[in-house]
Design a protein around this motif. Structure first.
Motif, PDB file in Angstrom:
ATOM      1  N   LEU A 152      45.514  42.528  37.300  1.00 30.50           N
ATOM      2  CA  LEU A 152      46.250  42.356  38.552  1.00 30.50           C
ATOM      3  C   LEU A 152      47.758  42.445  38.315  1.00 30.50           C
ATOM      4  O   LEU A 152      48.483  43.071  39.068  1.00 30.50           O
ATOM      5  N   ARG A 153      48.198  41.811  37.239  1.00 32.15           N
ATOM      6  CA  ARG A 153      49.632  41.788  36.945  1.00 32.15           C
ATOM      7  C   ARG A 153      50.169  43.165  36.557  1.00 32.15           C
ATOM      8  O   ARG A 153      51.379  43.368  36.527  1.00 32.15           O
ATOM      9  N   SER A 154      49.270  44.099  36.221  1.00 36.62           N
ATOM     10  CA  SER A 154      49.726  45.441  35.863  1.00 36.62           C
ATOM     11  C   SER A 154      50.434  46.122  37.025  1.00 36.62           C
ATOM     12  O   SER A 154      51.222  47.031  36.836  1.00 36.62           O
ATOM     13  N   GLU A 200      44.925  47.214  48.698  1.00 33.70           N
ATOM     14  CA  GLU A 200      44.652  48.532  48.133  1.00 33.70           C
ATOM     15  C   GLU A 200      44.619  48.485  46.615  1.00 33.70           C
ATOM     16  O   GLU A 200      43.780  49.098  45.976  1.00 33.70           O
ATOM     17  N   TYR A 201      45.551  47.719  46.041  1.00 29.83           N
ATOM     18  CA  TYR A 201      45.568  47.644  44.588  1.00 29.83           C
ATOM     19  C   TYR A 201      44.315  46.931  44.069  1.00 29.83           C
ATOM     20  O   TYR A 201      43.704  47.373  43.087  1.00 29.83           O
ATOM     21  N   ILE A 202      43.921  45.859  44.746  1.00 29.81           N
ATOM     22  CA  ILE A 202      42.731  45.129  44.290  1.00 29.81           C
ATOM     23  C   ILE A 202      41.511  46.046  44.384  1.00 29.81           C
ATOM     24  O   ILE A 202      40.622  46.015  43.528  1.00 29.81           O
ATOM     25  N   VAL A 246      41.440  48.039  41.336  1.00 26.85           N
ATOM     26  CA  VAL A 246      40.986  47.192  40.224  1.00 26.85           C
ATOM     27  C   VAL A 246      39.461  47.100  40.271  1.00 26.85           C
ATOM     28  O   VAL A 246      38.779  47.257  39.254  1.00 26.85           O
ATOM     29  N   ASN A 247      38.923  46.860  41.466  1.00 27.22           N
ATOM     30  CA  ASN A 247      37.475  46.744  41.609  1.00 27.22           C
ATOM     31  C   ASN A 247      36.756  48.035  41.197  1.00 27.22           C
ATOM     32  O   ASN A 247      35.711  47.994  40.564  1.00 27.22           O
ATOM     33  N   THR A 278      31.290  44.595  33.587  1.00 26.23           N
ATOM     34  CA  THR A 278      32.314  43.955  34.404  1.00 26.23           C
ATOM     35  C   THR A 278      32.084  44.144  35.900  1.00 26.23           C
ATOM     36  O   THR A 278      32.824  43.581  36.700  1.00 26.23           O
ATOM     37  N   SER A 279      31.077  44.912  36.270  1.00 25.00           N
ATOM     38  CA  SER A 279      30.948  45.231  37.695  1.00 25.00           C
ATOM     39  C   SER A 279      30.664  43.989  38.541  1.00 25.00           C
ATOM     40  O   SER A 279      30.974  43.957  39.734  1.00 25.00           O
TER      41      SER A 279
END
Lengths: 258, 618
Positions: free
Chosen positions: B475-477, B534-536, B539-540, B549-550
């Motif tokens: 997330l921090r990326s 949108e960013y999350i 990531v998903n 990790t799914s």
């Protein structure tokens, strides 16, 4: 910090612009080492009062006595030399110059070297340059301006510009500092900082401060002495507590029909 | 020879005129050479000795990074005392706790603000408070107060005194007590010996060939173990120059003036430079932006080839060289990175984007891994290793092993123990190995990979794997997200609370002419919510690619009305988020994230104002 000796005496000042009376028989004393606030509604004559004190306006009658000297007829420059500095309501800085350069201009009255010496950087000029810069740096540290030393003033937010203006007034090493609405347009945080600086200047350098301010909580917190003006007349004079309980002052602020 | 006093005498003998320390004060860099440093330390040591500081006395140092502070370290060390650096922003209960936890009796503080903080603690074990800056101190009459400059009057410098003291010193003596960061467990005072710190610093210096010609910036709070190691110890061992910035606000500017050759920074420092640059590009002219983007593309292509072990084509390489020469050489100059030959980071996971960016533009950024218990550095990545996952191989004579997924280490740099706490020491050191409470694995080349805190890696409600540290790093990326915490242990799905980076988000919002009044308003703005959502989602998507990790895909998020703050105990001095504290503090918000609510209203304890935080579905 107030010592009881008065450093500034305002004696029966009358000032009119054409038919408009701006100040009507104002008298009050400012004791050495105190913080004196001049308050009042809009158009009460506060800024005119400050302008009379540092010689921008010459009153029709009355006297301004600063450190025992009658300076009613003096020009602002002469008064500044006596040890009076001021900040303005509408910031009066050189927008294109850096913070450091702006503050250095506050030392201009103390410079003794000639322009020839300065141009060639010889003799007194060199020594003065170093001395002045050292003093300016101390004030920069005092007011936490280190990080913007080289920033042009025009790029700074309003609150910081006010602080730079204060720094410029301080480097003149004044015995009396006049501040015209130092906290207008500031947020709570900046007001707090500014009040702390006023108190610290007063305590650290023993500078007497006369300030105009609208924010009542600030005035009541930091000043030793409050003068209230309304329609060019003085309606209150005393400690913050005395003034707070003065009926005339309450009326002026809450508004009654005149 | 392995004591700091011995190192000082050696440096003063070998390089008396080489600058040891510089502090910017009143606009001027004040330089102290090794010879002067030795003389001043001898004066300081005699004064402290008169004050009753002796072998084993814990001595508090409370203030900003300055020459006087580091010289006092040495003076205390020469008497056999223990230096206890205290974070200069501490006050109230936190300060009292730290003073008590290490039995500090003498403190050197910097100015009025620090003295006030100490006096407000009330009755403590402190018998003597020295202060450096006299401003505002005229009206203090407390008997324990003493002016530092005055206390030194009339004392003559005497190297003989130091030499006499050197005979009594032993490398096994405790040099300092440093608090652990307290991100996972409660803070604990860790005792580190002269020998441990010096051998760790030597090991790094040897590997990276650090010499007295190097120059570094000492800007992290004194209380942080990486400052003790990467600034103080490294400089003592090599004789290189330590530069102390003028104030917290001027670090970037001072860095540009000094042009350090070595820099240690927690990931937030590199992220800050990265974001700062993106922000400036965001507000630049279209033409400039295009050039920058093309140059970035060129260097990133070659960087990703290197990371994957492949070879770049000749044209790629030409473009790469051109972009570096025309765009990134001036870039580095602006940020004071031109002379930088070794950039180190550690203390937290750095996001791959930031890591790749610095490597690509030609900064030799390396990851380190270490804890206070291991003098802040146990492993160090090599220059050839382009993989941001790995934190490199152990330092000389240091071993790392994995037991039940947990990282353990042993070596010359390990701690003596937890101060006055044999049980905690016994729990931390077993058969000579020190536990880290971190999960990780070693790869076939002996490089360590850290997965995060053991206590935090757990299972979701359905039994699926859950690694919050990894999610937070992802997330921090994103440059708009400054901090993030992920919760999900024992729950059906993970959720996150993020904070946005005020500076860059404001620029972004201004370009889109969004209306907002301040940070809180901006963070709740629908467009910002959409940006984060949108960013999350991306990531998903990345998480969904790997079956392992799914199950960890984030379902709900909240953008907090303010950043996590050090003053609220939510982040450490190196700005690592204290997950436990944050979870406790925002329990209500987390519960709301696990309900169907679309917003959550609460009174923020920090400013006691009511805020409504919108809750988003991904």
């Amino acid at each position: 910090m107030a010592s009881g000796n008065s450093i500034l005496q305002i004696d029966d000042i009358n000032l009119a612009f054409g038919g408009v009376t701006a100040l009507n028989g104002i008298s009050f004393d400012v004791a050495e080492g105190e913080i004196c606030a001049v308050i009042g509604p809009n158009g009460a004559g506060k800024s005119s009062m400050l302008n009379v004190i540092n010689g921008v306006y010459v009153p029709q009658s009355g006297r301004v006595i600063f450190r025992g000297q009658d300076c009613t007829q003096m020009r602002p420059r002469q008064i500044a030399k006596l040890g009076m500095a001021r900040t303005f309501q509408n910031i009066g800085l050189f927008q294109g110059m850096t913070v450091l350069e702006n503050i250095l201009t506050g030392r201009s009255l103390k410079i003794r070297s000639t322009w020839i010496e300065q141009g060639l950087n010889i003799g007194r000029a060199r020594r003065e340059e170093v001395e002045n810069r050292a003093l300016v740096e101390e004030v920069i540290e005092f007011l936490h301006l280190q990080s913007i030393r080289k920033t042009p003033v025009g790029k700074l937010p309003y609150g910081l510009q006010k602080r730079v203006e204060l720094a410029r007034a301080l480097v003149a090493e004044p015995t009396l500092l006049l501040q015209d609405e130092p906290m207008t347009g500031m947020n709570l945080e900046e007001k707090k900082d500014m009040s702390c600086f006023a108190l610290e200047i007063n305590r650290e350098y023993g500078t007497t401060i006369v300030l105009i301010e609208h924010d009542m909580s600030v005035v009541m917190d930091i000043s030793d002495h409050v003068v209230v003006l309304d329609y060019g007349a003085k309606i209150g004079d005393g400690t913050p507590d005395e003034v707070k309980n003065n009926q005339e002052v309450i009326d002026a602020y809450l508004g009654v029909t005149h | 020879m392995d004591t700091f006093l011995a190192l000082l005498l050696e440096q003063a003998r070998k390089n008396p005129d080489h600058p040891a320390l510089r502090t910017k004060c009143l606009g001027i860099w004040d330089t102290t050479t090794w010879g002067q440093a030795c003389d001043q330390v001898s004066v300081l040591a005699q004064m402290l000795s008169q004050q009753g500081v002796g072998a084993g006395t814990p001595f508090g140092v409370f203030g900003p990074n300055r020459t006087e502070m580091y010289l006092t370290y040495l003076a205390v060390h020469s008497l056999g005392g223990i230096v206890v650096p205290i974070d200069s922003n501490l006050f109230g209960e936190d300060l009292k706790r730290q003073v008590h936890s290490s039995d500090v009796e003498h403190i050197l503080s910097f100015e009025q603000q620090h003295v006030d903080a100490l006096l407000e603690c009330g009755q403590t074990c402190v018998k003597r408070i020295l202060y450096i800056n006299r401003r505002g101190m005229e009206n203090y009459a407390q008997p324990e107060l003493m002016s530092f400059p005055e206390s030194l009057e009339g004392i003559e410098a005497s190297t003989a005194f130091l030499e006499q003291m050197e005979g009594q010193r032993d490398p096994g003596e405790t040099a300092t007590i440093l608090l652990t960061s307290g991100t996972g467990r409660a803070e604990r005072p860790v005792e580190l010996s002269h020998g441990a710190l010096i051998s760790t610093a030597r090991s790094i210096a040897r590997r990276e060939r650090i010499t007295k010609k190097d120059s570094l910036l000492a800007y992290l709070p004194l209380s942080v173990s990486s400052d003790f190691l990467f600034s103080f110890s490294l400089s003592m061992v090599t004789g290189c120059t330590m530069n102390c910035p003028e104030s917290d606000d001027t670090v970037l500017e001072n860095m540009q003036e000094i042009g350090p050759t070595i820099l240690f920074g927690p990931p937030y420092v590199y992220k800050y430079i990265y974001t700062h640059a993106s922000n400036r590009i965001e507000s630049a002219k279209t033409f400039d932006t295009k050039i920058y983007k093309a140059a970035l593309q060129a260097v990133m292509t070659v960087a990703s080839h290197r990371a994957e072990g492949g070879k770049a084509t000749f044209t790629d390489w030409l473009r790469f060289m051109f972009a570096r020469a025309t765009t990134f050489s001036p870039f580095c100059n602006i940020y004071g990175l031109s002379r930088l030959r070794l950039a180190l980071t550690g203390g937290d996971a750095i996001s791959p984007e930031v890591f790749n960016f610095f490597r690509a533009i030609g900064i030799d950024l390396r990851e380190t891994y270490g804890q206070v218990e291991g003098c802040a550095c146990v492993t160090l990545q090599s220059s050839e290793d382009w993989n941001s996952d790995s934190v490199g191989q152990p330092l000389d004579d240091t071993e790392v092993r994995i037991e039940d997924g947990e990282i353990w280490f042993r070596g010359p740099g390990q701690m003596k123990g937890i101060y006055k706490n044999p049980e905690a020491t016994a729990d931390s050191i077993k058969d000579g190995w020190v536990r880290t409470h971190d999960a990780g694995h070693l790869d076939d080349q002996g490089r360590l990979h850290v997965h995060g805190q053991i206590a935090r890696t757990g299972k979701l409600g359905d039994g699926g794997a859950f690694a919050p540290d990894m999610l937070e790093t992802l997330l921090r990326s994103f440059e708009y997200i400054k901090q993030a915490i992920v919760v999900g242990e024992g729950r059906d799905y993970p959720v996150t609370i993020v904070t946005v980076d005020g500076t860059i988000t404001r620029t972004w919002a201004d370009r889109r002419s969004l209306r907002y009044t301040g940070y809180a308003d901006l963070s709740a703005h629908a467009s910002v919510q959409e940006l984060v959502r949108e960013y999350i989602q991306t990531v998903n998507e990345r998480l969904a690619e790997d079956p392992e990790t799914s199950g960890m895909q984030l379902r709900r998020f909240a953008v907090l009305n303010r950043e996590f703050m050090a003053s609220a105990g939510e982040v450490t001095p190196t700005r690592k988020v204290r997950c436990h504290e944050v979870e406790e503090k925002h329990r209500g918000l987390i519960n709301a994230l696990y309900s169907d609510a679309l917003e959550y209203t609460y009174t923020d304890p920090v400013d006691e104002e009511p805020y409504t935080v919108p809750l988003g579905n991904v």
